[in-house]
Enzyme design. Structure first.
Site, PDB file in Angstrom:
ATOM      1  N   SER A 286       0.814  -1.209   0.000  1.00  0.00           N
ATOM      2  CA  SER A 286       0.000   0.000   0.000  1.00  0.00           C
ATOM      3  C   SER A 286       0.855   1.270   0.000  1.00  0.00           C
ATOM      4  O   SER A 286       1.475   1.595  -1.005  1.00  0.00           O
ATOM      5  CB  SER A 286      -0.951  -0.039   1.201  1.00  0.00           C
ATOM      6  OG  SER A 286      -1.932   0.953   1.110  1.00  0.00           O
ATOM      7  N   ASP A 297       9.789   5.321 -10.563  1.00  0.00           N
ATOM      8  CA  ASP A 297       9.338   5.900 -11.836  1.00  0.00           C
ATOM      9  C   ASP A 297      10.093   7.176 -12.194  1.00  0.00           C
ATOM     10  O   ASP A 297      10.312   7.465 -13.376  1.00  0.00           O
ATOM     11  CB  ASP A 297       7.839   6.183 -11.784  1.00  0.00           C
ATOM     12  CG  ASP A 297       7.006   4.933 -12.049  1.00  0.00           C
ATOM     13  OD1 ASP A 297       7.605   3.850 -12.192  1.00  0.00           O
ATOM     14  OD2 ASP A 297       5.767   5.039 -12.110  1.00  0.00           O
ATOM     15  N   LYS A 311      -0.805  -4.251  -3.072  1.00  0.00           N
ATOM     16  CA  LYS A 311      -2.073  -3.758  -2.537  1.00  0.00           C
ATOM     17  C   LYS A 311      -2.278  -2.345  -3.075  1.00  0.00           C
ATOM     18  O   LYS A 311      -1.758  -1.373  -2.541  1.00  0.00           O
ATOM     19  CB  LYS A 311      -2.045  -3.777  -1.006  1.00  0.00           C
ATOM     20  CG  LYS A 311      -3.412  -3.721  -0.339  1.00  0.00           C
ATOM     21  CD  LYS A 311      -3.920  -2.309  -0.204  1.00  0.00           C
ATOM     22  CE  LYS A 311      -5.205  -2.261   0.602  1.00  0.00           C
ATOM     23  NZ  LYS A 311      -5.792  -0.902   0.655  1.00  0.00           N
TER      24      LYS A 311
END
Length: 530
Positions: A286, A297, A311
């Site tokens: 999460s 990224d 998750k």
């Protein structure tokens, strides 16, 4: 409570019915209302209508995704408490081991420390309730110990070498909940911070830890998110914000009925420069995945470890009048490159979903990166260096670390599960506290000079035999060094603090050692990121 639940049902039927968008929705809501009314008014026997409502809600949610859930009022309170900045109590960390409540740690400055409670003390009575030798779980004990600020609780403890029980009168107070387990200098220019959850106080804690490490010469950072199951979304975004330049996308959420919402770095972060490595494993979930995904990224740092949990579903809490709550999934998390964090699932099939980590182990994914296969459709590119990364569930690290199978054995796991290693460490502190205080003036001298002797290990084996754990010599020899390391670390935790525990454990940890190797090699660090 029953009247509140029934009132809720009636109000819900009325409100949802009036807002229904089409005749089919109205028909479905009407059917539900008729069925409930028929059971309430016509069923042959008396009914527990509140229970019927709760089970109906649970049944509906079970047909959806694995994370939509219902919790009653008590479950809701217990679920939220670890994420809040504080709660009322006596200020100890404890564990119930073989029907005995051991004090694991006394929180500095808390009510228990002020009256002289020590790590290793065994609590036998809370007020007049015997809790030793009684089948109790931690939640039962918490109900006895916790209470409102200003109220008194009496406890009686057994302390080693003292024949009589010691009684303490403790006035409950506000206890801070910390989310940073450890913060220290790994070498002369690399800091290490371990974050266990994304709680209300996490950013303040992180900024204070980082500031302290910078004063000690920190230039680079290892952020440890292993085992961090998540927490508050806004705290995850605030942490990522510390590493990213202003206006860079951190994460976005989107659902079929929820419009896209972007979380963007809003200000200058306090660690936008300097090498960064984040440690993750299959239990990092999460909020941990949001931070890891954003850093990966934007090519801001290197992710080291194993593929994270996966998750990536957003739950909206819907509070009900009786204190219970529905946590309904309304959207998905996406990393800045557009990757969905959520691993695949089949609606209504929670068993298969919950066995995912076991399946990964059986497929060899935790031992070998080559066992993890991604189709081309899940390939994405990072936003600066154009590196290949993967979607489809969890964050795949840049550097893979397999499970260490060379020292872990079934015998060792039993020693840990039965609490033998923990109890031995606390017993040692009990017997040797005064001697250790004279011998080890600080952690540096302890870490350098303390040795787990054969005598200590013999006591461990004797305790295991008392618990009827079958001795397996080959497995013991294989795990012996790891067991000794854990004992030394646990004694350090109880004698000093949690940070010292990780300083000892990390010295033999493959994640940590690889992170240090990479972060201290400029050429290697740049090569991985480019």
């Amino acid at each position: 409570m029953k009247k509140n639940v029934l009132l809720l049902v009636l109000l819900t039927f009325a409100g949802v019915y009036s807002n229904a968008q089409n005749p089919q929705e109205r028909e479905n809501i009407n059917k539900l209302g008729i069925a409930f009314s028929a059971i309430t008014n016509l069923y042959v026997d008396d009914t527990d209508n509140a229970k019927i409502v709760e089970e109906a809600i649970q049944s509906m949610l079970e047909k959806l995704d694995p994370h939509s859930a219902y919790t009653d009022a008590e479950e809701t309170r217990r679920m939220n408490e670890p994420l809040e900045a504080n709660f009322d109590g006596i200020g100890i960390q404890f564990n119930m081991l073989t029907d005995t409540l051991y004090v694991i740690q006394v929180i500095p400055g808390g009510p228990s420390e002020k009256v002289g409670l020590l790590a290793g003390d065994r609590i036998l009575f809370v007020d007049d309730t015997l809790i030793a030798g009684v089948k109790m779980v931690n939640t039962d004990v918490m109900k006895l110990i916790k209470g409102k600020k200003g109220t008194e609780v009496r406890i009686r403890v057994k302390r080693n070498n003292i024949p009589d029980l010691i009684e303490f009168k403790i006035i409950r107070d506000v206890i801070p909940v910390y989310s940073i387990d450890a913060s220290y200098m790994a070498d002369n220019k690399t800091g290490y911070i371990r974050l266990s959850r994304f709680a209300a106080s996490s950013i303040d804690e992180f900024q204070k830890a980082l500031s302290k490490l910078r004063k000690e010469g920190m230039k680079n950072l290892i952020l440890d998110l292993q085992g961090n199951g998540g927490g508050y979304l806004h705290i995850a975004c605030a942490l990522a914000n510390q590493f990213l330049e202003k206006d860079k996308l951190i994460v976005y959420t989107q659902g079929s009925k929820i419009r896209r919402s972007d979380a963007v770095a809003t200000e200058n972060g306090i660690f936008e420069n300097g090498k960064l490595i984040i440690l993750v494993d299959e239990s990092s979930a999460s909020a941990s995945e949001i931070v890891s995904g954003a850093i990966q990224d934007w090519d801001r740092g290197i992710i080291v470890g194993r593929r994270t949990f996966g998750k990536g579903l957003v739950q909206r809490p819907i509070e009900l009048p009786d204190g219970s709550m529905i946590r309904l999934t309304v959207a998905r998390y996406y990393t800045p490159s557009g990757r969905s964090i959520q691993k695949p699932y089949e609606k209504g099939n929670k068993d298969e979903y919950n066995h995912d980590l076991i399946d990964r182990y059986n497929k060899g994914e935790l031992m070998n990166a080559d066992s993890i296969h991604f189709p081309d459709s899940l390939k994405y590119n990072t936003l600066v260096a154009n590196r290949t990364v993967y979607g489809g569930g969890g964050i795949m690290p840049d550097v893979f670390i397999p499970i260490d199978s060379t020292r872990n054995t079934e015998y060792h796991l039993k020693l840990v599960r039965y609490g033998i290693v923990n109890r031995l460490a606390m017993n040692y502190i009990d017997k040797n506290r005064a001697q250790m205080s004279k011998k080890y003036r600080d952690f540096k001298s302890y870490n350098k000079n303390f040795i787990v002797t054969e005598e200590i290990l013999k006591e461990l084996l004797s305790m295991a035999e008392e618990e009827k754990i079958e001795f397996k010599e080959e497995q013991y020899d294989k795990s012996k060094n790891l067991i000794a390391l854990q004992i030394k670390a646990l004694i350090a935790r109880d004698f000093f603090e949690m940070s010292e525990y990780y300083q000892i454990i990390n010295d033999e940890d493959n994640f940590y050692r690889e992170a240090l190797r990479i972060i201290n090699n400029d050429e290697l660090y740049s090569k991985i990121l480019n």
